[in-house]
Structures are given as structure tokens and as C-alpha cells.
Design a protein around this motif. Structure first.
Motif, PDB file in Angstrom:
ATOM      1  N   GLY A 143       0.825  -1.204   0.000  1.00 30.52           N
ATOM      2  CA  GLY A 143       0.000   0.000   0.000  1.00 30.52           C
ATOM      3  C   GLY A 143       0.857   1.251   0.000  1.00 30.52           C
ATOM      4  O   GLY A 143       1.974   1.257   0.510  1.00 30.52           O
ATOM      5  N   GLU A 144       0.311   2.297  -0.590  1.00 29.55           N
ATOM      6  CA  GLU A 144       1.036   3.562  -0.652  1.00 29.55           C
ATOM      7  C   GLU A 144       0.645   4.435   0.531  1.00 29.55           C
ATOM      8  O   GLU A 144      -0.530   4.535   0.870  1.00 29.55           O
ATOM      9  N   PRO A 145       1.633   5.099   1.134  1.00 25.42           N
ATOM     10  CA  PRO A 145       1.287   5.999   2.223  1.00 25.42           C
ATOM     11  C   PRO A 145       0.457   7.175   1.708  1.00 25.42           C
ATOM     12  O   PRO A 145       0.599   7.583   0.557  1.00 25.42           O
ATOM     13  N   VAL A 146      -0.404   7.689   2.550  1.00 24.98           N
ATOM     14  CA  VAL A 146      -1.196   8.861   2.199  1.00 24.98           C
ATOM     15  C   VAL A 146      -0.359  10.076   2.569  1.00 24.98           C
ATOM     16  O   VAL A 146      -0.154  10.373   3.746  1.00 24.98           O
ATOM     17  N   THR A 147       0.145  10.751   1.547  1.00 26.85           N
ATOM     18  CA  THR A 147       1.044  11.880   1.775  1.00 26.85           C
ATOM     19  C   THR A 147       0.457  13.215   1.329  1.00 26.85           C
ATOM     20  O   THR A 147       1.096  14.244   1.489  1.00 26.85           O
ATOM     21  N   THR A 148      -0.740  13.205   0.813  1.00 28.46           N
ATOM     22  CA  THR A 148      -1.360  14.432   0.354  1.00 28.46           C
ATOM     23  C   THR A 148      -1.674  15.359   1.526  1.00 28.46           C
ATOM     24  O   THR A 148      -1.997  14.908   2.623  1.00 28.46           O
ATOM     25  N   ALA A 149      -1.620  16.637   1.275  1.00 30.45           N
ATOM     26  CA  ALA A 149      -1.981  17.630   2.294  1.00 30.45           C
ATOM     27  C   ALA A 149      -3.456  17.556   2.649  1.00 30.45           C
ATOM     28  O   ALA A 149      -3.879  18.086   3.681  1.00 30.45           O
ATOM     29  N   TYR A 150      -4.269  16.889   1.832  1.00 27.56           N
ATOM     30  CA  TYR A 150      -5.709  16.800   2.061  1.00 27.56           C
ATOM     31  C   TYR A 150      -6.107  15.571   2.870  1.00 27.56           C
ATOM     32  O   TYR A 150      -7.270  15.386   3.185  1.00 27.56           O
ATOM     33  N   GLY A 151      -5.139  14.730   3.204  1.00 25.21           N
ATOM     34  CA  GLY A 151      -5.400  13.580   4.053  1.00 25.21           C
ATOM     35  C   GLY A 151      -5.385  13.995   5.516  1.00 25.21           C
ATOM     36  O   GLY A 151      -5.141  15.164   5.841  1.00 25.21           O
ATOM     37  N   PRO A 152      -5.640  13.056   6.407  1.00 23.68           N
ATOM     38  CA  PRO A 152      -5.625  13.382   7.836  1.00 23.68           C
ATOM     39  C   PRO A 152      -4.256  13.922   8.264  1.00 23.68           C
ATOM     40  O   PRO A 152      -3.217  13.462   7.795  1.00 23.68           O
ATOM     41  N   ASP A 153      -4.278  14.891   9.152  1.00 26.43           N
ATOM     42  CA  ASP A 153      -3.042  15.450   9.700  1.00 26.43           C
ATOM     43  C   ASP A 153      -2.539  14.645  10.888  1.00 26.43           C
ATOM     44  O   ASP A 153      -1.340  14.538  11.094  1.00 26.43           O
ATOM     45  N   LYS A 154      -3.478  14.095  11.645  1.00 27.55           N
ATOM     46  CA  LYS A 154      -3.101  13.347  12.833  1.00 27.55           C
ATOM     47  C   LYS A 154      -2.844  11.886  12.474  1.00 27.55           C
ATOM     48  O   LYS A 154      -3.465  11.353  11.556  1.00 27.55           O
ATOM     49  N   PRO A 155      -1.930  11.242  13.191  1.00 32.52           N
ATOM     50  CA  PRO A 155      -1.613   9.839  12.865  1.00 32.52           C
ATOM     51  C   PRO A 155      -2.791   8.908  13.146  1.00 32.52           C
ATOM     52  O   PRO A 155      -3.580   9.135  14.059  1.00 32.52           O
TER      53      PRO A 155
END
Length: 134
Positions: free
Chosen positions: A68-80
Motif C-alpha cells: 500500500g502507498e502511504p497517504v502523503t497528500t496535504a488533504y489527508g488526515p493530519d493526525k496519525p
């Protein structure tokens, strides 16, 4: 739906969904993701405002799968995110099936736009989830 690209979080609804995840306590974030997937699975007709969060939720689940690819977009969740339960993987597959299905407004909108990249991106996401769920 305000959409600016084909990415799983590149629309207003998915970006808002990321905010909902961030607003949830850490222990409740998996439940927010589960709810988005279940809404898509149970819909007789899947509105785009329900389909976009399901795609984003599936992308978050897939990000924790092998390949799976990490979600690195600025529009994804900010918190882990916590480690997500593995039982979300088959739910994510079913939700993506609904998103790609005949009763999906999101698929209809992308078809009408003539885009040839969005659906293959969803299919690739689904393949990661299927491999990890099996």
C-alpha cells in the motif's frame, strides 16, 4: 463536488472526511473509517458525497497494507492513525466495488467527465486491499 484532481483525497468531500478523522479521538478514528465504508456498502444508490469518503477511507486502510502507498497528500488526515483492524480490508474492497458499481454517482460523474485515469486508480487501490485481505 469540488474536485481538483483524480487522487483519493482530491475533492472537497474527501478533504472534509480527513478533518472528521482528525476531530475524532485517536481511539475513535478506526470507527470513522469503518462507518464511511459501511455507508457505501449498504447504499442502494451511492451518492458522490458518500462515495468520496469511502474511497478516502479505503486509501487509508490500504496505506497500512503490504504494497500500500502511504497517504502523503496535504488533504489527508493530519493526525496519525492507529493501526487499523485487519477486518477493515474486506470492507474496503466491498466499498470500492460499490463505488465502481452501476449505482454509484461518483462513477457516473467520472464517466461523464471522460476521465480515463480515475477508475484504474481505484482498481489499483482495490488490488492492494484484495491481496492483503486474502
Amino acid at each position: 463536488m469540488g474536485t481538483w484532481d483524480i487522487g483519493h483525497f482530491d475533492n472537497d468531500t474527501a478533504a472534509d472526511f480527513s478533518g472528521t478523522i482528525d476531530d475524532a479521538p485517536e481511539a475513535g478514528r478506526a470507527a470513522v473509517i469503518r462507518d464511511a465504508l459501511v455507508v457505501a456498502i449498504e447504499a442502494d444508490y451511492l451518492d458522490s458525497d458518500e462515495g468520496a469518503p469511502a474511497v478516502a477511507a479505503a486509501a487509508l486502510v490500504a496505506s497500512q497494507c503490504p504494497g500500500g502507498e502511504p497517504v502523503t497528500t496535504a488533504y489527508g488526515p493530519d493526525k496519525p492513525l492507529p493501526v487499523l483492524p485487519t477486518d477493515l480490508r474486506p470492507l474496503a474492497v466491498k466499498a470500492l466495488d460499490a463505488v465502481l458499481g452501476e449505482n454509484s454517482e461518483l462513477r457516473e460523474l467520472w464517466d461523464e467527465a471522460g476521465d480515463k485515469e480515475w477508475a484504474p486508480g481505484i482498481v489499483r487501490l482495490r488490488e492492494v486491499l484484495v491481496a492483503a485481505a486474502g
